[in-house]
Design an enzyme around this catalytic site. Structure first.
Site, mmCIF file in Angstrom:
data_model
loop_
_atom_site.group_PDB
_atom_site.id
_atom_site.type_symbol
_atom_site.label_atom_id
_atom_site.label_comp_id
_atom_site.label_asym_id
_atom_site.label_seq_id
_atom_site.Cartn_x
_atom_site.Cartn_y
_atom_site.Cartn_z
ATOM 1 N N PHE A 14 31.060 79.289 10.352
ATOM 2 C CA PHE A 14 31.283 79.556 9.045
ATOM 3 C C PHE A 14 30.002 79.976 8.395
ATOM 4 O O PHE A 14 30.005 81.094 7.915
ATOM 5 C CB PHE A 14 31.656 78.141 8.104
ATOM 6 C CG PHE A 14 31.483 78.241 6.750
ATOM 7 C CD1 PHE A 14 32.065 79.316 5.943
ATOM 8 C CD2 PHE A 14 30.844 77.183 5.973
ATOM 9 C CE1 PHE A 14 31.852 79.411 4.565
ATOM 10 C CE2 PHE A 14 30.697 77.316 4.721
ATOM 11 C CZ PHE A 14 31.236 78.365 3.841
ATOM 12 N N ASN A 35 28.529 78.970 21.304
ATOM 13 C CA ASN A 35 29.078 78.508 22.697
ATOM 14 C C ASN A 35 30.651 78.298 22.182
ATOM 15 O O ASN A 35 31.474 78.208 23.358
ATOM 16 C CB ASN A 35 28.488 77.497 23.040
ATOM 17 C CG ASN A 35 28.461 76.033 22.220
ATOM 18 O OD1 ASN A 35 29.063 76.210 21.036
ATOM 19 N ND2 ASN A 35 28.294 74.990 22.583
ATOM 20 N N THR A 38 32.906 74.848 18.400
ATOM 21 C CA THR A 38 33.539 74.838 16.976
ATOM 22 C C THR A 38 33.571 76.267 16.382
ATOM 23 O O THR A 38 34.375 76.083 15.391
ATOM 24 C CB THR A 38 32.669 73.778 16.240
ATOM 25 O OG1 THR A 38 31.264 74.339 15.935
ATOM 26 C CG2 THR A 38 32.774 72.526 16.556
ATOM 27 N N ASP A 59 25.153 78.338 25.257
ATOM 28 C CA ASP A 59 25.090 77.111 24.756
ATOM 29 C C ASP A 59 23.237 77.136 24.481
ATOM 30 O O ASP A 59 22.807 76.979 25.705
ATOM 31 C CB ASP A 59 25.761 76.136 25.538
ATOM 32 C CG ASP A 59 25.163 74.565 25.126
ATOM 33 O OD1 ASP A 59 24.488 74.578 24.158
ATOM 34 O OD2 ASP A 59 25.888 73.731 25.667
ATOM 35 N N TYR A 65 17.516 82.854 26.870
ATOM 36 C CA TYR A 65 16.932 84.088 27.337
ATOM 37 C C TYR A 65 17.562 85.385 26.190
ATOM 38 O O TYR A 65 18.461 85.746 26.602
ATOM 39 C CB TYR A 65 16.945 84.657 28.965
ATOM 40 C CG TYR A 65 16.259 85.943 29.073
ATOM 41 C CD1 TYR A 65 15.006 85.660 28.935
ATOM 42 C CD2 TYR A 65 17.004 86.863 29.352
ATOM 43 C CE1 TYR A 65 14.003 86.956 29.118
ATOM 44 C CE2 TYR A 65 16.265 88.068 29.411
ATOM 45 C CZ TYR A 65 14.821 88.149 29.445
ATOM 46 O OH TYR A 65 13.998 89.235 29.642
ATOM 47 N N LYS A 94 22.224 67.224 21.219
ATOM 48 C CA LYS A 94 21.618 68.158 21.988
ATOM 49 C C LYS A 94 21.352 69.465 21.652
ATOM 50 O O LYS A 94 20.396 70.096 21.460
ATOM 51 C CB LYS A 94 22.621 68.464 23.228
ATOM 52 C CG LYS A 94 22.457 67.239 24.355
ATOM 53 C CD LYS A 94 23.312 67.166 25.393
ATOM 54 C CE LYS A 94 22.989 68.356 26.288
ATOM 55 N NZ LYS A 94 24.115 68.285 27.657
ATOM 56 N N ASN A 102 14.547 74.806 22.654
ATOM 57 C CA ASN A 102 14.686 76.068 23.369
ATOM 58 C C ASN A 102 14.107 77.292 22.688
ATOM 59 O O ASN A 102 13.444 78.097 23.105
ATOM 60 C CB ASN A 102 15.908 76.029 23.986
ATOM 61 C CG ASN A 102 16.160 75.253 25.351
ATOM 62 O OD1 ASN A 102 15.455 74.753 25.666
ATOM 63 N ND2 ASN A 102 17.453 74.774 25.396
ATOM 64 N N ALA A 117 18.498 75.521 10.247
ATOM 65 C CA ALA A 117 19.451 74.747 9.440
ATOM 66 C C ALA A 117 19.251 73.377 9.233
ATOM 67 O O ALA A 117 19.906 72.891 10.090
ATOM 68 C CB ALA A 117 20.693 75.536 9.864
ATOM 69 N N TYR A 148 24.292 63.177 13.991
ATOM 70 C CA TYR A 148 23.894 64.692 13.130
ATOM 71 C C TYR A 148 22.544 64.157 12.444
ATOM 72 O O TYR A 148 21.783 65.079 12.642
ATOM 73 C CB TYR A 148 25.006 64.778 12.198
ATOM 74 C CG TYR A 148 25.033 66.195 11.426
ATOM 75 C CD1 TYR A 148 25.018 67.302 12.311
ATOM 76 C CD2 TYR A 148 24.903 66.085 10.381
ATOM 77 C CE1 TYR A 148 24.894 68.537 11.358
ATOM 78 C CE2 TYR A 148 24.787 67.279 9.412
ATOM 79 C CZ TYR A 148 24.783 68.553 10.145
ATOM 80 O OH TYR A 148 24.823 69.813 9.298
#
Ligand code: UDP
Length: 329
Positions: A14, A35, A38, A59, A65, A94, A102, A117, A148
């Site tokens: 969204f 990924n 959702t 993901d 990269y 994760k 990452n 965010a 969360y």
């Protein structure tokens, strides 16, 4: 002049998809990553033909990269509705923790500025209202929302550590409830839930006694706030949201009026740890970014209702097709 290059994670979601639109409009080269757990490619389908847009199915919890230079990274990948993070709690943890690490590493390598965010959920079930950025929150780490809330709190801590330790340019936006076109009709959030129920001719389900409050921000206002924060020089967290607070019962009444449904409100159990009140203190955003929301709930709801009405009938079927169970690793 060479275009600036921006990586947007959660790009098919969204908020991510609206951010893609905004950066394309500003003539950036947009690398959209998702990924698709959702997210939905339909949200960004209209951008695929553009030469300054590319999509990467990846993901971010795994090593990321991206070839070439990067000026900005916007990390917006995460399940964000209570139903989603109940279904995919481990992925939620994760993406907020490993995914953020990452991307911070990538930002450091590329000397890119990164905005994460964050969320009003870092305030948990707040004991002060409205919530200023200085409020530390009231979070249950082991409750259903903990996956969360704590991922997002860790994300802020990690981002701040990269800022202070590595001197990385970082920004933290704390996003309050936001709505608009491209929300998923079946993600369990209150606005699509109520509108979906009205469109299907079902009663509207208010959880608890409906006295809990939320403050809903239209997506275009939010995107403007995020854009301004990214381009500012302020590294501390900034609330972006609409301070116009409303109880969930009143909100149900507004949706009944908006849709003209003849259905009524029915009451269901309040979910565990559901925050009783939520309203952003946007003093900082006003002062630092000269930003405040412009679109009233009446206007924003009209546009959003028109969007949901325009969806094909099968979108109204109240079920999620995706099998989330394999993702909880
Ligand atoms: N809610 C509700 N009926 C619904 C879905 C949600 O009354 O069908 C309530 C929910 O309990 C919460 C508020 O609406 O108090 C906002 O819920 P949402 O899931 O949209 O987001 P939250 O702000 O809780 O993350």
């Amino acid at each position: 002049m060479e275009r600036k290059r921006v990586l947007i994670t959660g790009a098919a979601g969204f908020l991510g998809s609206h951010l893609c639109d905004r950066f394309i409009k500003e003539d950036y080269h947009v690398i959209a990553m998702d990924n698709l757990i959702t997210g939905d490619l339909q949200n960004i389908e209209h951008l695929f033909a553009l030469e300054n847009f590319e999509f990467s199915h990846h993901d971010v919890s795994k090593f990321v990269y991206v070839p070439g230079k990067l000026d900005y990274i916007l990390h917006f990948a995460s399940p964000a509705s209570p139903i989603d993070y109940l279904k995919i709690p481990i992925q939620t943890l994760k993406v907020g923790s490993l995914g953020t690490h990452n991307l911070l590493g990538l930002a450091k390598n590329k000397k890119a500025r990164m905005i994460i965010a964050s969320t009003s959920e870092v305030y948990g079930d707040p004991s002060v209202n409205p919530q200023p950025e200085e409020y530390w929150g009231n979070v249950n780490p082991v409750g259903p929302r903990g996956v969360y809330d704590e991922a997002k709190r860790f994300q802020e801590a990690m981002t701040m550590a990269y800022h202070t330790f590595h001197g990385l340019e970082t920004r933290i936006v704390r996003i309050f409830n936001t709505y608009g076109p491209r929300m998923r009709l079946n993600d369990g959030r209150v606005l699509p839930a109520f509108i979906g129920q009205a469109l299907r001719g079902e009663d509207l389900t208010v959880f608890g006694d409906g006295s809990q409050t939320r403050s809903f921000c239209y997506v275009d206002d939010l995107v403007e706030g995020i854009y301004r924060l990214l381009l500012s020089d302020y590294a501390q967290p900034v609330n972006i949201g609409n301070p116009d607070e409303i109880t969930i019962s009143q909100f149900a009444e507004e949706i009944i009026k908006l849709t003209g449904t003849t259905q009524k409100v029915i009451y269901k159990d309040l979910p565990v740890d559901d925050p009783k009140q939520r309203r952003p203190d946007i003093t900082k955003a006003r002062a630092l970014l000269n930003w405040e929301p412009k679109i009233s709930r009446a206007e924003g709801l009209k546009i959003t209702y028109a969007y949901f009405k325009s969806l094909p009938a099968e979108a109204l079927i109240n079920k999620e097709h995706k099998d989330f169970t394999t993702y909880n690793r």
